[in-house]
Every structure is written in structure tokens, then in C-alpha cells.
Design a protein around this motif. Structure first.
Motif, PDB file in Angstrom:
ATOM      1  N   ASN A  13       0.838  -1.198   0.000  1.00 45.99           N
ATOM      2  CA  ASN A  13       0.000   0.000   0.000  1.00 45.99           C
ATOM      3  C   ASN A  13       0.873   1.249   0.000  1.00 45.99           C
ATOM      4  OD1 ASN A  13      -1.537   2.281   1.198  1.00 45.99           O
ATOM      5  ND2 ASN A  13      -3.201   0.781   1.298  1.00 45.99           N
ATOM      6  N   LEU A  14       1.940   1.224   0.813  1.00 47.18           N
ATOM      7  CA  LEU A  14       2.841   2.369   0.904  1.00 47.18           C
ATOM      8  C   LEU A  14       3.662   2.556  -0.365  1.00 47.18           C
ATOM      9  CD1 LEU A  14       4.126   1.817   4.549  1.00 47.18           C
ATOM     10  CD2 LEU A  14       2.606   3.641   3.781  1.00 47.18           C
ATOM     11  N   ARG A  15       4.005   1.460  -1.019  1.00 45.45           N
ATOM     12  CA  ARG A  15       4.844   1.520  -2.217  1.00 45.45           C
ATOM     13  C   ARG A  15       4.255   2.456  -3.275  1.00 45.45           C
ATOM     14  NH1 ARG A  15       8.454  -2.259  -4.573  1.00 45.45           N
ATOM     15  NH2 ARG A  15       7.750  -3.906  -3.154  1.00 45.45           N
ATOM     16  N   GLY A  16       2.940   2.434  -3.406  1.00 48.47           N
ATOM     17  CA  GLY A  16       2.311   3.252  -4.437  1.00 48.47           C
ATOM     18  C   GLY A  16       2.285   4.729  -4.149  1.00 48.47           C
ATOM     19  N   SER A  17       2.626   5.120  -2.904  1.00 49.36           N
ATOM     20  CA  SER A  17       2.549   6.541  -2.538  1.00 49.36           C
ATOM     21  C   SER A  17       3.913   7.176  -2.335  1.00 49.36           C
ATOM     22  CB  SER A  17       1.727   6.693  -1.249  1.00 49.36           C
ATOM     23  OG  SER A  17       2.369   6.035  -0.170  1.00 49.36           O
ATOM     24  N   MET A  18       4.998   6.494  -2.722  1.00 43.31           N
ATOM     25  CA  MET A  18       6.333   7.041  -2.538  1.00 43.31           C
ATOM     26  C   MET A  18       7.235   6.579  -3.669  1.00 43.31           C
ATOM     27  SD  MET A  18       7.228   4.623   0.762  1.00 43.31           S
ATOM     28  CE  MET A  18       8.656   5.570   1.227  1.00 43.31           C
ATOM     29  N   THR A  19       8.377   7.219  -3.796  1.00 45.20           N
ATOM     30  CA  THR A  19       9.296   6.844  -4.867  1.00 45.20           C
ATOM     31  C   THR A  19       9.906   5.481  -4.578  1.00 45.20           C
ATOM     32  OG1 THR A  19      11.236   7.823  -3.818  1.00 45.20           O
ATOM     33  CG2 THR A  19       9.892   9.277  -5.190  1.00 45.20           C
ATOM     34  N   GLN A  20      10.363   4.835  -5.630  1.00 46.78           N
ATOM     35  CA  GLN A  20      10.956   3.509  -5.488  1.00 46.78           C
ATOM     36  C   GLN A  20      12.176   3.549  -4.576  1.00 46.78           C
ATOM     37  OE1 GLN A  20      11.887   1.636  -9.220  1.00 46.78           O
ATOM     38  NE2 GLN A  20      12.967  -0.092  -8.283  1.00 46.78           N
ATOM     39  N   GLU A  21      12.982   4.608  -4.708  1.00 48.97           N
ATOM     40  CA  GLU A  21      14.189   4.717  -3.891  1.00 48.97           C
ATOM     41  C   GLU A  21      13.847   4.907  -2.418  1.00 48.97           C
ATOM     42  OE1 GLU A  21      18.464   7.083  -3.838  1.00 48.97           O
ATOM     43  OE2 GLU A  21      16.844   7.753  -5.147  1.00 48.97           O
ATOM     44  N   PHE A  23      11.095   3.943  -0.913  1.00 52.44           N
ATOM     45  CA  PHE A  23      10.553   2.675  -0.423  1.00 52.44           C
ATOM     46  C   PHE A  23      11.681   1.692  -0.119  1.00 52.44           C
ATOM     47  CE2 PHE A  23       9.041  -1.651  -1.045  1.00 52.44           C
ATOM     48  CZ  PHE A  23       7.905  -1.670  -0.237  1.00 52.44           C
ATOM     49  N   ARG A  24      12.648   1.626  -1.024  1.00 55.98           N
ATOM     50  CA  ARG A  24      13.759   0.681  -0.840  1.00 55.98           C
ATOM     51  C   ARG A  24      14.613   1.061   0.367  1.00 55.98           C
ATOM     52  NH1 ARG A  24      15.505   1.105  -5.559  1.00 55.98           N
ATOM     53  NH2 ARG A  24      17.188   2.603  -5.212  1.00 55.98           N
ATOM     54  N   ASN A  25      14.783   2.356   0.630  1.00 55.43           N
ATOM     55  CA  ASN A  25      15.641   2.798   1.728  1.00 55.43           C
ATOM     56  C   ASN A  25      14.968   2.689   3.090  1.00 55.43           C
ATOM     57  OD1 ASN A  25      17.832   3.458   0.102  1.00 55.43           O
ATOM     58  ND2 ASN A  25      17.091   5.538  -0.270  1.00 55.43           N
ATOM     59  N   TRP A  26      13.674   3.004   3.151  1.00 56.51           N
ATOM     60  CA  TRP A  26      13.049   3.214   4.450  1.00 56.51           C
ATOM     61  C   TRP A  26      11.976   2.191   4.834  1.00 56.51           C
ATOM     62  CZ3 TRP A  26      16.234   6.174   6.698  1.00 56.51           C
ATOM     63  CH2 TRP A  26      16.834   7.243   6.038  1.00 56.51           C
ATOM     64  N   VAL A  27      11.290   1.615   3.880  1.00 54.10           N
ATOM     65  CA  VAL A  27      10.161   0.736   4.205  1.00 54.10           C
ATOM     66  C   VAL A  27      10.473  -0.741   3.971  1.00 54.10           C
ATOM     67  CG1 VAL A  27       7.749   0.187   3.673  1.00 54.10           C
ATOM     68  CG2 VAL A  27       8.498   2.572   3.756  1.00 54.10           C
ATOM     69  N   GLU A  28      11.108  -1.046   2.865  1.00 55.23           N
ATOM     70  CA  GLU A  28      11.372  -2.436   2.524  1.00 55.23           C
ATOM     71  C   GLU A  28      12.205  -3.170   3.580  1.00 55.23           C
ATOM     72  OE1 GLU A  28      11.986  -4.372  -1.764  1.00 55.23           O
ATOM     73  OE2 GLU A  28      13.775  -3.304  -1.060  1.00 55.23           O
ATOM     74  N   PRO A  29      13.227  -2.530   4.210  1.00 57.22           N
ATOM     75  CA  PRO A  29      14.051  -3.263   5.194  1.00 57.22           C
ATOM     76  C   PRO A  29      13.343  -3.523   6.525  1.00 57.22           C
ATOM     77  CG  PRO A  29      15.211  -1.331   4.305  1.00 57.22           C
ATOM     78  CD  PRO A  29      13.785  -1.184   3.957  1.00 57.22           C
ATOM     79  N   VAL A  30      12.196  -2.897   6.754  1.00 55.79           N
ATOM     80  CA  VAL A  30      11.504  -3.022   8.039  1.00 55.79           C
ATOM     81  C   VAL A  30      10.719  -4.333   8.087  1.00 55.79           C
ATOM     82  CG1 VAL A  30       9.791  -1.982   9.574  1.00 55.79           C
ATOM     83  CG2 VAL A  30      11.353  -0.525   8.274  1.00 55.79           C
ATOM     84  N   GLN A  31      10.830  -5.036   9.202  1.00 57.49           N
ATOM     85  CA  GLN A  31      10.166  -6.327   9.358  1.00 57.49           C
ATOM     86  C   GLN A  31       9.071  -6.255  10.411  1.00 57.49           C
ATOM     87  OE1 GLN A  31      13.170  -9.237  10.252  1.00 57.49           O
ATOM     88  NE2 GLN A  31      14.264  -8.945   8.322  1.00 57.49           N
ATOM     89  N   PHE A  32       8.074  -7.107  10.235  1.00 59.98           N
ATOM     90  CA  PHE A  32       7.007  -7.221  11.225  1.00 59.98           C
ATOM     91  C   PHE A  32       7.540  -7.957  12.454  1.00 59.98           C
ATOM     92  CE2 PHE A  32       3.656  -9.862  13.085  1.00 59.98           C
ATOM     93  CZ  PHE A  32       2.737  -8.877  13.452  1.00 59.98           C
ATOM     94  N   SER A  33       7.189  -7.487  13.648  1.00 63.11           N
ATOM     95  CA  SER A  33       7.601  -8.152  14.876  1.00 63.11           C
ATOM     96  C   SER A  33       6.415  -8.878  15.521  1.00 63.11           C
ATOM     97  CB  SER A  33       8.202  -7.150  15.866  1.00 63.11           C
ATOM     98  OG  SER A  33       8.532  -7.783  17.084  1.00 63.11           O
ATOM     99  N   HIS A  34       5.446  -8.095  16.026  1.00 65.93           N
ATOM    100  CA  HIS A  34       4.286  -8.722  16.656  1.00 65.93           C
ATOM    101  C   HIS A  34       3.238  -7.653  16.941  1.00 65.93           C
ATOM    102  CE1 HIS A  34       6.661  -7.124  20.008  1.00 65.93           C
ATOM    103  NE2 HIS A  34       5.503  -7.032  20.669  1.00 65.93           N
ATOM    104  N   PHE A  35       2.064  -8.106  17.289  1.00 59.55           N
ATOM    105  CA  PHE A  35       1.008  -7.217  17.740  1.00 59.55           C
ATOM    106  C   PHE A  35       0.964  -7.261  19.257  1.00 59.55           C
ATOM    107  CE2 PHE A  35      -0.524  -7.611  13.385  1.00 59.55           C
ATOM    108  CZ  PHE A  35      -0.926  -6.311  13.120  1.00 59.55           C
ATOM    109  N   GLY A  36       0.976  -6.116  19.882  1.00 56.49           N
ATOM    110  CA  GLY A  36       0.968  -6.047  21.325  1.00 56.49           C
ATOM    111  C   GLY A  36      -0.399  -5.692  21.861  1.00 56.49           C
ATOM    112  N   GLU A  37      -0.412  -5.269  23.113  1.00 60.73           N
ATOM    113  CA  GLU A  37      -1.655  -4.870  23.748  1.00 60.73           C
ATOM    114  C   GLU A  37      -2.148  -3.540  23.172  1.00 60.73           C
ATOM    115  OE1 GLU A  37      -0.909  -4.719  27.880  1.00 60.73           O
ATOM    116  OE2 GLU A  37      -0.499  -6.879  28.077  1.00 60.73           O
ATOM    117  N   ASN A  38      -3.420  -3.267  23.383  1.00 59.78           N
ATOM    118  CA  ASN A  38      -4.034  -1.998  22.947  1.00 59.78           C
ATOM    119  C   ASN A  38      -3.930  -1.795  21.439  1.00 59.78           C
ATOM    120  OD1 ASN A  38      -4.534  -1.347  25.690  1.00 59.78           O
ATOM    121  ND2 ASN A  38      -2.431  -0.566  25.875  1.00 59.78           N
TER     122      ASN A  38
END
Length: 442
Positions: A13-21, A23-38
Motif C-alpha cells: 500500500n505504501l509503495r504506491g505513494s512514494m518513490t521507489q528509492e 521505499f527501498r531505503n526506508w520501508v522495505e528493510p523493516v520487518q514485522f515483529s508482533h502485535f501487542g496490547e491496545n
């Protein structure tokens, strides 16, 4: 609640709203960890730089993208992989250091003429009242017209007024090189601290960042951090922001927020004043006829004027003689460089009116229909390109405000690269109006 596949949907979803570079620098390397409380979603960033950038610039967009994907989350928490609560390494501290500014470049040593008086006044105002007068101050001109002198003069006065002030002076190329080095060694925190925590940022040759997407992104956030914090920004460039190739719109807009001041080529009187000033500093007597001879025959910038004077002084010392008109004539050789008689605003108006089949009076009238406004814009562009007139003087010649002139010039410069018919028209008019650069004299 959700799993890693939900994070992948958010990423797409985020990929379509930002430049490819981006996305590659800031969003793609981020991994899901878990869902917490609240209803908190926890993500894992690869390093502190990515974590900081996401927290400062992107959290609300991540939440919005998650909700668009049908996830009911209230907050996003970002951790750093393997870092725990370790302290940040490599933070930048401003330590007192020698001024990076050339001590010769001061306001007192800047020769003021009609070609640069506005830029000089704006620079003095910024140096006296940083972030209170013009912010940003954007100075632009051709090579060797004195914009770097003004940039250093601002820095010198700021240091003189307050030696504890955190002033960062850099060129756009140095900014880019530091950024690349910081990315390579995972030390963007230090880079951000250096530039975003300054009290004043002075940047030379800012046009260099055109078409450099990643550098522009960093500069955009640096600009915002400083401007929002009430810190002074001064930028120098070889052209108007509207004509820098590859410059993104959001930077074009911000560069124009404060005050833009252009420096024109020096007129005859200013060139003579500059030569007198230089000869006084070098403690050399420059006869008036020699000064007039050089100023009249060199249609050049200030830096080259100084080069000619330096060579003349060296020749006089070599032959152990005073500087004379005969000496300067001999130095130029048999080919005398005579400044061409350029077209006047009247001749430009006549040529453009004839080309578009209009009476000259229409170009000067309050008629803003396209059949008149478009030729008028072409004429203003040619005045800027072929004469030494200031924007204010061009405006007076067409009974328009200088901001209208600036808009017209920027419009023609922007369209000339894509409109073949306009380019052919301008080249035809240039061929008729532009004189030979130099003429040979017997």
C-alpha cells in the motif's frame, strides 16, 4: 489480530505513494515483529537511522495504510533489531572550531553596484537578523558574479556577532558526499545531528542536487527541520529554482518561500569600481585610462576581471615598469577584445512584435490575452538573456511588476525544452538579436 502477511500488504500500500528509492531505503528493510496490547503493531527497523526517520516522517502514513488494509490498529511501535536499549553511537556534538569562512570575503570588501545592490542588502539583513529577515535567502547568478563572496560575508558576520552560534557551511556536493558516506557506514544519526541541529545552514551550489533523488529527499527534511525550528537558511545557485533541472516541486516551492535575489553581470561603472578596489588592495596604481580600457573591452565576470588585473600587475613587476595603457594593449595582443553592443529592450520588443505580427504598443498594454501575453513573455525572457537589465528594469520597460517578469522568464525557460516551436522561435530571434561576442580591432 494479524501476522507478517498483513505487514506485507501495508508495505505494498505504501509503495504506491512514494518513490521507489524511498521505499527501498526506508520501508522495505523493516520487518514485522508482533502485535501487542491496545492494538499496537510492533515493527523491527534494521538500524536507528531507519527507526528515527519512520518515527519522524512516516508513522501516521503507516497507520493509515494499515487501516486501509482492514487492520484495526491504534499505534505503531518501532524497535531496532538487536539494539535493545543501547545508547546511540556517533552522535554529533558542535564543538567550537575555527570559522570555515574566507576572512577576505566581508561586506566591507564587496563592491556594490546596480547589478548586485539588492542581493547585498538582503545578505546584510540576514546577517544582522538571522531567521528574522528573509528565510530562506536564495541568491543566484552566473559564475564569478560574487554570490559566494556574499555567502561567506554572511557567515563571517554571524560568527563575529555570536561566536557560539552553530553555523554549518557546505556545498551541495559536500552535503551529498557526507550523506553517502553516512549511509555506507550506518551513521545517519550523526549526519542528521550535524545539519538539522544547526542555527544557520549556508549552502553553495545548491543546483547540484537537481536530479539526485535521495539527496533531495534528505535536503527536504533538513530544510523542514531547520525552517520549522526558526533557523536561518541561505542558499546560493547558478539559476532560479524554477529552472534547475530535476528539482522536485516541493523543494522548488520551499526555495522560494523567503527572498530570491539575483546578481546581474556588472555594468561598466561597477567593473571600473571593482578594478579600482582590487588595485587599492594590491597597493598598485591603476591609471584611469587603463581601468576604463579593461572595463570597456571585457564583457566578463568579476573573477576574470581580477585575473586580468593580476596578470597585468605581474607583467609590470617583471619588466620593472609602471602600468600603462600601452602595456595593457600589448598584453591583449593584436586582437583587442571589445565588448559587443548588445540589443536594447526596444530592439527586442520590435523584433518580437514583428515575429508575432503585433504592434509594439500591444506588448506594453494591459492586455493579458494569450495572443499578447505569450509574445510579451518571450520578449521578457530575451531581455533577461541578452541584456544586463535587472528584473525591476525589465518590468518597467513592459509596465509590469518584477514578479511578473520572473514568472514569465521561468515559464519560457521551463517550456523551451519541450516545445519545439517555441525553441525554434527563440533561436530565430536570438540569431537576429545576439551580436558577435567579440570584434577584432586594427
Amino acid at each position: 489480530m494479524g501476522d507478517v502477511s498483513d505487514w506485507h500488504r501495508i508495505q505494498e500500500n505504501l509503495r504506491g505513494s512514494m518513490t521507489q528509492e524511498s521505499f527501498r531505503n526506508w520501508v522495505e528493510p523493516v520487518q514485522f515483529s508482533h502485535f501487542g496490547e491496545n492494538s499496537d503493531m510492533h515493527l523491527m527497523a534494521p538500524n536507528l537511522d531507519v527507526k528515527d526517520w519512520l518515527e519522524q516522517e512516516f508513522l501516521t502514513r503507516i497507520v493509515a495504510a494499515a487501516r486501509s488494509a482492514g487492520l484495526d490498529i491504534s499505534n505503531v511501535a518501532i524497535d531496532v533489531a538487536g539494539s535493545g536499549s543501547e545508547p546511540v553511537q556517533g552522535a554529533f556534538d558542535f564543538e567550537p572550531e575555527p570559522s570555515p569562512f574566507n576572512p577576505k570575503y566581508t561586506f566591507d570588501r564587496f563592491v556594490v553596484g546596480s547589478c548586485n545592490d539588492f542581493a547585498h542588502a538582503a545578505a546584510r539583513a540576514v546577517a544582522s537578523r538571522p531567521a528574522k529577515a528573509y528565510n530562506p535567502l536564495y541568491i543566484y547568478s552566473g559564475t564569478g558574479m560574487g554570490k559566494t563572496h556574499l555567502l561567506h560575508a554572511i557567515g563571517n558576520q554571524l560568527y563575529s556577532n555570536d561566536s557560539s552560534m552553530r553555523i554549518v557551511y557546505t556545498s551541495a556536493e559536500e552535503f551529498m558526499n557526507e550523506m553517502v558516506k553516512s549511509i555506507r557506514y550506518s551513521n545517519m544519526r550523526r549526519f542528521h545531528d550535524r545539519f538539522r541541529k544547526a542555527d544557520a545552514l549556508l549552502v553553495d551550489d545548491v543546483h547540484v542536487i537537481g536530479s539526485k533523488e535521495r539527496t533531495q529527499e534528505e535536503f527536504f527534511h533538513t530544510f523542514n527541520a531547520l525552517h520549522n525550528g526558526g533557523k536561518q537558511i541561505v542558499l546560493c545557485s547558478d539559476s532560479n529554482p524554477a529552472t534547475i533541472p530535476g528539482l522536485v516541486g516541493r523543494l522548488r516551492s520551499r526555495f522560494s518561500w523567503g527572498m530570491m535575489a539575483d546578481i546581474q553581470p556588472p555594468d561598466l561603472e561597477t567593473k571600473m569600481a571593482i578594478l579600482d578596489h582590487m588595485s587599492d588592495e594590491k597597493q598598485v596604481n591603476l591609471p584611469e585610462d587603463v581601468c576604463s580600457y579593461i572595463a570597456t573591452r571585457l564583457n566578463t565576470n568579476i573573477r576574470e576581471l581580477e585575473g586580468v588585473l593580476t596578470r597585468l600587475i605581474e607583467r609590470a613587476r617583471f619588466v620593472n615598469s609602471k602600468i600603462t595603457l600601452a602595456m595593457v594593449r600589448n598584453m591583449f595582443g593584436s586582437l583587442e577584445l571589445r565588448a559587443p553592443e548588445g540589443p536594447t529592450v526596444e530592439s527586442i520588443q520590435q523584433a518580437v512584435a514583428a515575429k508575432f505580427g503585433l504592434p509594439v504598443a500591444d506588448l506594453l498594454a494591459r492586455n493579458n490575452s494569450r495572443t499578447v501575453a505569450y509574445p510579451r513573455q518571450v520578449a521578457m525572457y530575451l531581455c533577461k538573456r541578452l541584456t544586463r537589465m535587472s528584473l525591476t528594469s525589465v518590468g518597467k520597460a513592459f509596465h509590469k511588476h518584477h514578479t511578473t517578469v520572473l514568472h514569465s522568464i521561468a515559464k519560457i525557460e521551463r517550456e523551451i525544452d519541450t516545445d519545439r516551436e517555441l525553441k525554434a522561435t527563440v533561436e530565430e530571434l536570438l540569431g537576429k538579436l545576439k551580436p558577435t561576442r567579440y570584434s577584432q580591432c586594427a
